[in-house]
Design an enzyme around this catalytic site. Structure first.
Site, mmCIF file in Angstrom:
data_model
loop_
_atom_site.group_PDB
_atom_site.id
_atom_site.type_symbol
_atom_site.label_atom_id
_atom_site.label_comp_id
_atom_site.label_asym_id
_atom_site.label_seq_id
_atom_site.Cartn_x
_atom_site.Cartn_y
_atom_site.Cartn_z
ATOM 1 N N ASP A 191 35.507 30.832 40.549
ATOM 2 C CA ASP A 191 34.889 32.091 40.937
ATOM 3 C C ASP A 191 34.977 32.188 42.450
ATOM 4 O OD1 ASP A 191 33.541 34.440 39.882
ATOM 5 O OD2 ASP A 191 31.907 33.836 41.194
ATOM 6 N N SER A 192 35.372 33.373 42.920
ATOM 7 C CA SER A 192 35.559 33.555 44.359
ATOM 8 C C SER A 192 34.759 34.743 44.842
ATOM 9 C CB SER A 192 37.037 33.800 44.683
ATOM 10 O OG SER A 192 37.798 32.673 44.335
#
Ligand code: ITT
Length: 192
Positions: free
Chosen positions: A73-74
């Site tokens: 997840d960014s």
């Protein structure tokens, strides 16, 4: 020669796959990355770490995969906006895009434009193993305008520190060397 280790990258984002494949091909000859486009629900939690962990746990519980896998997840954290959009980066990008972010930042000058890009990789050796997290960050600032044709998402407005270039003005290989994703993924490679 020992056999190649196969790990599966679960994501619906083809741009992430391209970056990770490019990096693995260049730096991890003993690892094969397979892509699985499984669309798991992403919880809207306050920390990117928590989103990554919960997502990996969801996939484990669903027994959606038998092989070692990772998700990531960014998010983009703008300092003057208290870390916004952070874990809500995908939602905000869909709603207001880069133009919307530039508008939000229109009265911000110099240091006030500082931002951090962050990736949290969550790796599970099997459905039985709790996820192990690897964090990578890249420091920079929000550019005054959209620049560059490469990359994806927020790349055209994220100027990497000290270079004067946005991520969209770099090739995939150049971005991988310094990016949040490259740094987090290299930590996973070291672990493996
Ligand atoms: P998955 O969750 O299926 O992996 P996603 O595109 O939803 O794919 P994220 O939630 O991690 O991925 O991404 C949050 C947002 O940030 C989304 O709008 C992306 O386009 C953007 N983003 C992620 N990494 C980026 C990068 O390296 N450069 C620019 N934008 C990025």
């Amino acid at each position: 020669m020992s056999p190649k280790k196969e790990i599966v990258f679960i994501t619906t984002n083809e741009n992430k796959v391209k970056e990770i494949q490019d990096l693995a091909n260049a730096e991890a000859k003993n690892i094969t990355i397979e892509h699985l486009g499984y669309d798991y629900p992403e919880l809207q939690l306050e920390e990117i770490e928590s989103v990554a962990k919960e997502s990996a746990d969801y996939i484990r519980e669903k027994r959606a995969i038998k092989k070692p896998f990772f998700i990531e997840d960014s998010g983009l954290l703008i300092h003057a906006l208290n870390g916004f959009p952070g874990p809500f980066s995908a939602f905000v990008f869909d709603k207001i895009g880069n133009e919307g972010i530039l508008k939000l930042m229109s009265d911000k000058k110099g240091e006030e434009r500082k931002a951090t890009f962050k990736t949290v990789v969550a790796f599970c050796e099997s459905a039985k193993n709790a996820p192990i997290l690897f964090v990578g960050t890249a420091e920079g600032k929000i550019a005054e305008k959209i620049r560059g044709k490469g990359g994806f998402g927020y790349d055209p407005i994220f100027e990497f520190e000290g270079t004067g270039k946005t991520f969209a003005e770099l090739s995939t290989t150049e971005k991988n060397k310094i990016s949040h994703r490259g740094r987090a993924f290299r930590k996973l490679l070291d672990f493996l």
